[in-house]
Design a protein around this motif. Sequence first.
Motif, PDB file in Angstrom:
ATOM      1  N   PHE A 246      30.388  29.036  22.819  1.00 48.70           N
ATOM      2  CA  PHE A 246      29.814  29.473  24.088  1.00 48.70           C
ATOM      3  C   PHE A 246      28.405  29.972  23.814  1.00 48.70           C
ATOM      4  CE2 PHE A 246      32.184  32.982  22.235  1.00 48.70           C
ATOM      5  CZ  PHE A 246      31.251  33.998  22.207  1.00 48.70           C
ATOM      6  N   SER A 247      27.555  29.844  24.794  1.00 56.32           N
ATOM      7  CA  SER A 247      26.186  30.351  24.685  1.00 56.32           C
ATOM      8  C   SER A 247      26.066  31.606  25.538  1.00 56.32           C
ATOM      9  CB  SER A 247      25.170  29.302  25.144  1.00 56.32           C
ATOM     10  OG  SER A 247      25.436  28.898  26.471  1.00 56.32           O
ATOM     11  N   LEU A 248      25.193  32.502  25.128  1.00 56.67           N
ATOM     12  CA  LEU A 248      25.029  33.780  25.822  1.00 56.67           C
ATOM     13  C   LEU A 248      23.870  33.697  26.790  1.00 56.67           C
ATOM     14  CD1 LEU A 248      26.806  36.324  25.247  1.00 56.67           C
ATOM     15  CD2 LEU A 248      26.875  34.630  23.444  1.00 56.67           C
ATOM     16  N   ASP A 249      24.187  33.729  28.086  1.00 57.71           N
ATOM     17  CA  ASP A 249      23.179  33.895  29.129  1.00 57.71           C
ATOM     18  C   ASP A 249      23.736  34.895  30.135  1.00 57.71           C
ATOM     19  OD1 ASP A 249      24.978  32.471  30.795  1.00 57.71           O
ATOM     20  OD2 ASP A 249      24.065  30.575  30.208  1.00 57.71           O
ATOM     21  N   ARG A 250      22.946  35.241  31.119  1.00 59.69           N
ATOM     22  CA  ARG A 250      23.368  36.308  32.023  1.00 59.69           C
ATOM     23  C   ARG A 250      24.546  35.903  32.895  1.00 59.69           C
ATOM     24  NH1 ARG A 250      18.222  40.049  33.799  1.00 59.69           N
ATOM     25  NH2 ARG A 250      17.564  40.501  31.662  1.00 59.69           N
ATOM     26  N   GLN A 251      24.680  34.623  33.158  1.00 57.25           N
ATOM     27  CA  GLN A 251      25.821  34.158  33.934  1.00 57.25           C
ATOM     28  C   GLN A 251      27.128  34.405  33.184  1.00 57.25           C
ATOM     29  OE1 GLN A 251      25.526  30.065  35.099  1.00 57.25           O
ATOM     30  NE2 GLN A 251      27.574  30.001  35.992  1.00 57.25           N
ATOM     31  N   LYS A 252      27.037  34.400  31.840  1.00 57.01           N
ATOM     32  CA  LYS A 252      28.233  34.611  31.034  1.00 57.01           C
ATOM     33  C   LYS A 252      28.837  35.990  31.287  1.00 57.01           C
ATOM     34  CE  LYS A 252      28.967  31.849  28.585  1.00 57.01           C
ATOM     35  NZ  LYS A 252      29.685  30.596  28.855  1.00 57.01           N
ATOM     36  N   LEU A 253      27.997  36.982  31.557  1.00 54.94           N
ATOM     37  CA  LEU A 253      28.499  38.333  31.827  1.00 54.94           C
ATOM     38  C   LEU A 253      29.354  38.342  33.088  1.00 54.94           C
ATOM     39  CD1 LEU A 253      28.470  41.292  30.928  1.00 54.94           C
ATOM     40  CD2 LEU A 253      26.443  41.622  32.344  1.00 54.94           C
ATOM     41  N   LEU A 254      28.922  37.618  34.121  1.00 60.74           N
ATOM     42  CA  LEU A 254      29.702  37.532  35.357  1.00 60.74           C
ATOM     43  C   LEU A 254      31.016  36.792  35.125  1.00 60.74           C
ATOM     44  CD1 LEU A 254      26.820  36.681  37.869  1.00 60.74           C
ATOM     45  CD2 LEU A 254      27.874  38.904  37.437  1.00 60.74           C
ATOM     46  N   GLU A 255      30.980  35.740  34.295  1.00 62.16           N
ATOM     47  CA  GLU A 255      32.196  34.995  34.006  1.00 62.16           C
ATOM     48  C   GLU A 255      33.205  35.860  33.252  1.00 62.16           C
ATOM     49  OE1 GLU A 255      31.017  31.528  31.862  1.00 62.16           O
ATOM     50  OE2 GLU A 255      29.837  30.694  33.514  1.00 62.16           O
ATOM     51  N   VAL A 256      32.725  36.635  32.289  1.00 68.35           N
ATOM     52  CA  VAL A 256      33.620  37.516  31.535  1.00 68.35           C
ATOM     53  C   VAL A 256      34.212  38.582  32.450  1.00 68.35           C
ATOM     54  CG1 VAL A 256      33.700  39.257  29.709  1.00 68.35           C
ATOM     55  CG2 VAL A 256      32.478  37.121  29.326  1.00 68.35           C
ATOM     56  N   THR A 257      33.403  39.149  33.336  1.00 71.56           N
ATOM     57  CA  THR A 257      33.894  40.152  34.276  1.00 71.56           C
ATOM     58  C   THR A 257      34.988  39.579  35.161  1.00 71.56           C
ATOM     59  OG1 THR A 257      31.712  41.209  34.317  1.00 71.56           O
ATOM     60  CG2 THR A 257      33.232  41.752  36.104  1.00 71.56           C
ATOM     61  N   ALA A 258      34.787  38.363  35.655  1.00 68.32           N
ATOM     62  CA  ALA A 258      35.794  37.708  36.494  1.00 68.32           C
ATOM     63  C   ALA A 258      37.079  37.468  35.710  1.00 68.32           C
ATOM     64  CB  ALA A 258      35.244  36.395  37.033  1.00 68.32           C
ATOM     65  N   ASN A 259      36.951  37.066  34.452  1.00 67.28           N
ATOM     66  CA  ASN A 259      38.145  36.820  33.637  1.00 67.28           C
ATOM     67  C   ASN A 259      38.909  38.109  33.351  1.00 67.28           C
ATOM     68  OD1 ASN A 259      37.816  34.026  33.396  1.00 67.28           O
ATOM     69  ND2 ASN A 259      36.444  34.229  31.638  1.00 67.28           N
ATOM     70  N   ILE A 260      38.185  39.218  33.126  1.00 75.18           N
ATOM     71  CA  ILE A 260      38.855  40.500  32.904  1.00 75.18           C
ATOM     72  C   ILE A 260      39.654  40.907  34.135  1.00 75.18           C
ATOM     73  CG2 ILE A 260      38.441  42.975  32.627  1.00 75.18           C
ATOM     74  CD1 ILE A 260      36.136  42.281  30.770  1.00 75.18           C
ATOM     75  N   ILE A 261      39.071  40.746  35.317  1.00 78.95           N
ATOM     76  CA  ILE A 261      39.767  41.109  36.563  1.00 78.95           C
ATOM     77  C   ILE A 261      41.017  40.244  36.741  1.00 78.95           C
ATOM     78  CG2 ILE A 261      39.577  41.132  39.075  1.00 78.95           C
ATOM     79  CD1 ILE A 261      36.599  41.813  38.704  1.00 78.95           C
ATOM     80  N   LYS A 262      40.887  38.934  36.501  1.00 76.31           N
ATOM     81  CA  LYS A 262      42.049  38.046  36.636  1.00 76.31           C
ATOM     82  C   LYS A 262      43.135  38.409  35.634  1.00 76.31           C
ATOM     83  CE  LYS A 262      39.582  34.234  36.414  1.00 76.31           C
ATOM     84  NZ  LYS A 262      39.245  32.788  36.379  1.00 76.31           N
ATOM     85  N   TYR A 263      42.736  38.719  34.403  1.00 72.16           N
ATOM     86  CA  TYR A 263      43.685  39.082  33.349  1.00 72.16           C
ATOM     87  C   TYR A 263      44.442  40.354  33.725  1.00 72.16           C
ATOM     88  CZ  TYR A 263      45.336  40.432  28.679  1.00 72.16           C
ATOM     89  OH  TYR A 263      46.103  40.811  27.620  1.00 72.16           O
ATOM     90  N   GLU A 264      43.734  41.347  34.239  1.00 69.87           N
ATOM     91  CA  GLU A 264      44.373  42.601  34.620  1.00 69.87           C
ATOM     92  C   GLU A 264      45.349  42.398  35.769  1.00 69.87           C
ATOM     93  OE1 GLU A 264      44.215  45.426  33.040  1.00 69.87           O
ATOM     94  OE2 GLU A 264      42.783  44.633  31.595  1.00 69.87           O
ATOM     95  N   LEU A 265      44.975  41.580  36.742  1.00 67.28           N
ATOM     96  CA  LEU A 265      45.860  41.320  37.874  1.00 67.28           C
ATOM     97  C   LEU A 265      47.139  40.624  37.434  1.00 67.28           C
ATOM     98  CD1 LEU A 265      43.269  40.185  40.592  1.00 67.28           C
ATOM     99  CD2 LEU A 265      44.514  42.357  40.480  1.00 67.28           C
ATOM    100  N   VAL A 266      47.007  39.691  36.500  1.00 60.53           N
ATOM    101  CA  VAL A 266      48.196  38.996  35.986  1.00 60.53           C
ATOM    102  C   VAL A 266      49.104  39.962  35.236  1.00 60.53           C
ATOM    103  CG1 VAL A 266      48.985  37.261  34.334  1.00 60.53           C
ATOM    104  CG2 VAL A 266      47.110  36.719  35.887  1.00 60.53           C
ATOM    105  N   LEU A 267      48.530  40.819  34.388  1.00 59.86           N
ATOM    106  CA  LEU A 267      49.326  41.783  33.643  1.00 59.86           C
ATOM    107  C   LEU A 267      50.037  42.760  34.569  1.00 59.86           C
ATOM    108  CD1 LEU A 267      47.109  42.690  30.555  1.00 59.86           C
ATOM    109  CD2 LEU A 267      49.173  41.301  30.589  1.00 59.86           C
ATOM    110  N   ILE A 268      49.327  43.235  35.579  1.00 55.47           N
ATOM    111  CA  ILE A 268      49.930  44.191  36.521  1.00 55.47           C
ATOM    112  C   ILE A 268      51.059  43.530  37.291  1.00 55.47           C
ATOM    113  CG2 ILE A 268      49.495  45.548  38.598  1.00 55.47           C
ATOM    114  CD1 ILE A 268      46.641  46.010  37.506  1.00 55.47           C
ATOM    115  N   GLN A 269      50.874  42.267  37.667  1.00 54.88           N
ATOM    116  CA  GLN A 269      51.868  41.556  38.458  1.00 54.88           C
ATOM    117  C   GLN A 269      53.172  41.342  37.690  1.00 54.88           C
ATOM    118  OE1 GLN A 269      50.503  37.826  40.000  1.00 54.88           O
ATOM    119  NE2 GLN A 269      52.420  37.351  41.040  1.00 54.88           N
TER     120      GLN A 269
END
Length: 391
Positions: free
Chosen positions: A365-388
Amino acid sequence: MSARENDLFLHTLTHVFTIAKWFGIPTYGNKLTFLWAIILLGMLVAIEVAAIWKVIISLAGLVDNKDERGVTARLSGAIFYCNGLLSLILSWKLISSWKWMSKRWEKMETTSTLRIECDPKIRRRVIFVTNLVGLCACIEHMLSMMSATGFQIPPESYFKKYILSSHGFLLDQDDYTLWIAIPVFILSKSATILWNFQDLIIILLSMGLTSRYHRLNLYVKNLVQRSRKENKFISEINSQMQEWRRLREEYVQQAALVRMVDKELGPLMLLSNVNNFYFICLQLFLGINKGEKGLINRTYYFLSLGWLLFRACSVVLAAADVHLHSRKALRYLHDLSKSGHSIEIRRLKNQLTHDFVALTGMGLFSLDRQKLLEVTANIIKYELVLIQFDK
């Protein structure tokens, strides 16, 4: 520009790497620090093997999985020390390669045919960031020690309480002896320092690469302003074409420098991002599900999570700035009218447009500013799955 001005960043970063000999990276040390590094490496291997064994027997149901010694706690402990072990190896490798990388970097600076301005503030920025990371890491870790023991404990029992609380995934009450507790205490501090240091390395190297791109972009800006003036004697046109050609070659060398650093930094970048992602998800999950009781525990939780988020974001944003500044000169080139475009200017525009320059995690993966938004979205999805699905 003097040689002293040219290598402000390189000498400052070398000094930071020299300090690393005190916590297990002996590249700029002596035989004694090398011996300490080998001992630390062996101890990290031993504690990682023990932590993995605890995970295996826990998964096999051979132990009673109490809350404080469940699979999650054991797995987190194993990942923490795995990160410490890999961080020591990869940081050692990177700092060893810094000896020849810094020489190539310095040669590129000193052999430049253009009068590129130096960055007089880079040394202060490097020192500030290094001190900030060190200070915040110390405060966060002291709070973690207070959170693990509380204040209602006799001084003579503090050390035992701290080891059993922070390393409950590894040691039971019956396993505790002072001869085991002291090495475990040293290893926990070393692994924590290495975790913070690996992120610091990425941030500082990214700052150096970004600084050089910034200076090149300022040179483009000034050259564009001069080119827009109405000259235009033939001799001046030819001179400017030669200047544009040399500037384009500087960008080629800068892109090669980024790729050289990326080749050495890539494994550490991958480790840092994966490790930070896991522990951010873990902290959020434990905070949502279990919460923290007591003022000191709540304070530590939010400060620890905040520091982890800040450090992880700083790594991504610092590395992303390299890609951002690699294309920043295009905005100045677009200000030139088409009639003012020479063949060298068109080549430079084409080069900056199509040559993708960025720091990566071993090319995955390459590091650009869009990557930060993608990681944030993945963290939120991961947490929702774990909670569910959490029982």
